[in-house]
Design a protein around this motif. Structure first.
Motif, PDB file in Angstrom:
ATOM      1  N   SER C  45      45.454  90.316  -9.575  1.00  0.00           N
ATOM      2  CA  SER C  45      45.941  90.532  -8.236  1.00  0.00           C
ATOM      3  C   SER C  45      46.514  91.928  -8.412  1.00  0.00           C
ATOM      4  CB  SER C  45      47.182  89.588  -7.878  1.00  0.00           C
ATOM      5  OG  SER C  45      47.775  90.086  -6.826  1.00  0.00           O
ATOM      6  N   ASP C  46      47.075  92.621  -7.318  1.00  0.00           N
ATOM      7  CA  ASP C  46      47.813  93.780  -7.455  1.00  0.00           C
ATOM      8  C   ASP C  46      49.384  93.269  -7.700  1.00  0.00           C
ATOM      9  OD1 ASP C  46      49.280  93.048  -4.932  1.00  0.00           O
ATOM     10  OD2 ASP C  46      47.575  94.205  -3.775  1.00  0.00           O
ATOM     11  N   PHE C  47      50.239  93.907  -7.703  1.00  0.00           N
ATOM     12  CA  PHE C  47      51.778  93.449  -7.977  1.00  0.00           C
ATOM     13  C   PHE C  47      52.531  92.945  -6.975  1.00  0.00           C
ATOM     14  CE2 PHE C  47      50.562  96.003 -11.684  1.00  0.00           C
ATOM     15  CZ  PHE C  47      50.955  95.038 -12.598  1.00  0.00           C
ATOM     16  N   THR C  48      52.071  92.868  -5.647  1.00  0.00           N
ATOM     17  CA  THR C  48      52.696  92.467  -4.678  1.00  0.00           C
ATOM     18  C   THR C  48      52.233  90.841  -4.453  1.00  0.00           C
ATOM     19  OG1 THR C  48      51.350  93.054  -2.760  1.00  0.00           O
ATOM     20  CG2 THR C  48      52.969  94.587  -3.413  1.00  0.00           C
ATOM     21  N   GLY C  49      50.895  90.443  -4.987  1.00  0.00           N
ATOM     22  CA  GLY C  49      50.282  89.341  -4.421  1.00  0.00           C
ATOM     23  C   GLY C  49      49.995  88.791  -3.302  1.00  0.00           C
ATOM     24  N   ARG C  50      49.902  89.870  -2.216  1.00  0.00           N
ATOM     25  CA  ARG C  50      49.817  89.471  -0.883  1.00  0.00           C
ATOM     26  C   ARG C  50      48.364  88.970  -0.829  1.00  0.00           C
ATOM     27  NH1 ARG C  50      53.661  91.281   2.852  1.00  0.00           N
ATOM     28  NH2 ARG C  50      55.112  92.186   1.293  1.00  0.00           N
ATOM     29  N   ASN C  51      47.393  89.562  -1.474  1.00  0.00           N
ATOM     30  CA  ASN C  51      46.015  89.418  -1.339  1.00  0.00           C
ATOM     31  C   ASN C  51      45.478  87.859  -2.113  1.00  0.00           C
ATOM     32  OD1 ASN C  51      46.533  90.063  -3.918  1.00  0.00           O
ATOM     33  ND2 ASN C  51      44.950  91.559  -4.233  1.00  0.00           N
ATOM     34  N   LEU C  52      46.526  87.315  -2.753  1.00  0.00           N
ATOM     35  CA  LEU C  52      46.514  86.206  -3.165  1.00  0.00           C
ATOM     36  C   LEU C  52      46.911  84.886  -2.340  1.00  0.00           C
ATOM     37  CD1 LEU C  52      47.811  86.275  -6.826  1.00  0.00           C
ATOM     38  CD2 LEU C  52      45.516  86.052  -6.183  1.00  0.00           C
ATOM     39  N   MET C  53      47.529  85.380  -1.232  1.00  0.00           N
ATOM     40  CA  MET C  53      48.069  84.381  -0.474  1.00  0.00           C
ATOM     41  C   MET C  53      46.914  83.333  -0.072  1.00  0.00           C
ATOM     42  SD  MET C  53      50.687  84.638  -0.839  1.00  0.00           S
ATOM     43  CE  MET C  53      52.379  83.968   0.137  1.00  0.00           C
ATOM     44  N   PRO C  54      45.911  83.934   0.692  1.00  0.00           N
ATOM     45  CA  PRO C  54      44.863  83.140   1.181  1.00  0.00           C
ATOM     46  C   PRO C  54      44.147  82.038  -0.112  1.00  0.00           C
ATOM     47  CG  PRO C  54      44.039  85.318   1.159  1.00  0.00           C
ATOM     48  CD  PRO C  54      45.547  85.229   0.903  1.00  0.00           C
ATOM     49  N   ILE C  55      44.085  82.912  -1.287  1.00  0.00           N
ATOM     50  CA  ILE C  55      43.594  82.014  -2.414  1.00  0.00           C
ATOM     51  C   ILE C  55      44.533  80.918  -2.699  1.00  0.00           C
ATOM     52  CG2 ILE C  55      42.964  82.263  -4.712  1.00  0.00           C
ATOM     53  CD1 ILE C  55      42.361  85.054  -4.498  1.00  0.00           C
ATOM     54  N   PHE C  56      45.760  81.185  -2.794  1.00  0.00           N
ATOM     55  CA  PHE C  56      46.785  80.088  -3.233  1.00  0.00           C
ATOM     56  C   PHE C  56      46.666  78.853  -2.300  1.00  0.00           C
ATOM     57  CE2 PHE C  56      49.712  82.944  -5.376  1.00  0.00           C
ATOM     58  CZ  PHE C  56      49.326  82.548  -6.703  1.00  0.00           C
ATOM     59  N   ASP C  57      46.311  79.284  -1.111  1.00  0.00           N
ATOM     60  CA  ASP C  57      46.409  78.242   0.008  1.00  0.00           C
ATOM     61  C   ASP C  57      45.130  77.366  -0.176  1.00  0.00           C
ATOM     62  OD1 ASP C  57      47.208  77.060   2.423  1.00  0.00           O
ATOM     63  OD2 ASP C  57      45.732  78.004   3.321  1.00  0.00           O
ATOM     64  N   GLY C  58      43.817  78.060  -0.308  1.00  0.00           N
ATOM     65  CA  GLY C  58      42.839  77.347  -0.360  1.00  0.00           C
ATOM     66  C   GLY C  58      42.837  76.497  -1.898  1.00  0.00           C
ATOM     67  N   VAL C  59      43.146  76.898  -2.901  1.00  0.00           N
ATOM     68  CA  VAL C  59      43.464  76.349  -4.088  1.00  0.00           C
ATOM     69  C   VAL C  59      44.237  75.172  -3.894  1.00  0.00           C
ATOM     70  CG1 VAL C  59      44.100  76.286  -6.529  1.00  0.00           C
ATOM     71  CG2 VAL C  59      42.820  78.123  -5.636  1.00  0.00           C
ATOM     72  N   LEU C  60      45.554  75.069  -3.363  1.00  0.00           N
ATOM     73  CA  LEU C  60      46.400  74.177  -3.237  1.00  0.00           C
ATOM     74  C   LEU C  60      45.675  72.980  -2.222  1.00  0.00           C
ATOM     75  CD1 LEU C  60      50.090  75.092  -2.129  1.00  0.00           C
ATOM     76  CD2 LEU C  60      49.196  73.252  -3.881  1.00  0.00           C
ATOM     77  N   GLY C  61      44.901  73.452  -1.541  1.00  0.00           N
ATOM     78  CA  GLY C  61      44.290  72.518  -0.285  1.00  0.00           C
ATOM     79  C   GLY C  61      43.214  71.641  -1.158  1.00  0.00           C
TER      80      GLY C  61
END
Lengths: 102, 104, 115
Positions: C45-61
């Motif tokens: 990720s870049d350092f803000t992690g914004r681009n990870l939000m949809p990924i986190f959501d998908g993985v948690l799902g």
């Protein structure tokens, strides 16, 4: 998938006769793997050597720099057997799947 | 940077670069870009000597001697060639990651 | 480095809190795996992690679903958490530094060799 298969092919070619990168590449090309280049084979050879499946010798060539020759060793022969056993399994399963088609 | 300190100025490194300079121009261009990429990615082999890099020069010398075009030796996707080459190697990023996991 | 420390905006803080609440409801082995996934994904990720939000959501799902089916986390992810993360991060097309360098390498070569 092709990458794993190629590693088996390279080891198989080496097992038949001591050989070098350029020759192996041409042999794979002749087999029909037309987009295989020296670089592809080189990365495989580096890995085979690192995993101690081959022995290497430098020999002078009549043209250009000395060539590194590769010969299979006992560990390599064992690995080759494993590779082909795995291949036989995978291809039989793929065929099984294909035959289920009606 | 550590890798540079270790290899710069050393005889081995100079001998290595002399071989690079003897390559045809197109091979030199590709070699230098590859080296730049590898230093950024940072596989641990880089700090262990010139073996990784000199292996590439071996390959290039052979290709040049055979009169091949450089991209016919590496393939069009040079990055893929590099990645394949260091596939099994740990990078500094990997080591950092392991350190983080241990610290937990 | 804890991922909370890397978070900048408060809008994201809220989202992360929501994630954290979902994580707490998972079985223990899943929570442990989530911790590891978290650390690993940040590497992509870049350092803000914004681009990870949809990924986190998908993985948690995915974790929630498989936990509900009573599968163990090892069965669900195949034991190779790092590989799993690489695959998910790749799937979502998250640009990593490595990807940027890769593109740079090929572009530079094409430019310098092109006549």
């Amino acid at each position: 998938m092709l990458k794993g298969v190629l590693e088996g092919c390279v080891l198989e070619i080496i097992s038949r006769k001591e050989t070098y990168g350029y020759e192996i590449t041409r042999q794979l090309n002749a087999l029909g793997f037309s987009d295989v280049v020296e670089g592809t084979v080189y990365t495989i050879l580096v890995r085979l050597e690192k995993n101690k499946l081959v022995e290497t010798t430098k020999k002078p060539s009549d043209m250009g720099p000395p060539r590194k020759f590769f010969a299979i060793n006992d560990a390599g022969r064992e690995e080759l057997q494993r590779i082909w056993a795995k291949w036989a399994f995978v291809s039989s399963k793929i065929n099984e799947l294909k035959e289920q088609r009606t | 940077m550590r890798i540079q300190d270790m290899i710069e100025g050393r005889k081995e490194w100079r001998a290595h670069m002399a071989r690079v300079k003897a390559l045809p121009q197109d091979y030199q261009i590709v070699y230098k870009e590859i080296q730049r990429y590898l230093i950024k990615v940072g596989p641990v082999e880089l700090s262990e000597g010139t073996e990784l890099l000199s292996g590439i020069v071996d390959l290039f010398e052979e290709g040049a001697a055979g009169g091949q075009y450089v991209l016919d030796v590496t393939g069009r996707d040079v990055a893929a060639f590099c990645d394949e080459l260091i596939k099994d190697s740990k990078t500094y990023a990997d080591l950092y990651q392991e350190y983080l996991e241990q610290k937990k | 480095m804890n991922f909370w420390e890397k978070i900048t905006g408060s809008d994201m803080k809220k989202e992360f809190q929501a994630f954290e609440q979902r994580v707490q409801k998972l079985p223990a082995d899943y929570r442990a795996a989530w911790e590891q996934i978290n650390t690993n994904l940040w590497a992509h990720s870049d350092f803000t992690g914004r681009n990870l939000m949809p990924i986190f959501d998908g993985v948690l799902g995915l974790l929630e679903e498989t936990a509900a089916e009573g599968q163990s986390v090892v069965e669900a992810l195949g034991g190779d958490i790092k590989g799993f993360c690489l695959a998910v991060a790749g799937d979502e097309g998250t640009p990593t530094y490595r990807d940027k360098w890769r593109a740079q390498l090929n572009n530079n070569i094409a430019r310098k060799l092109g006549k």
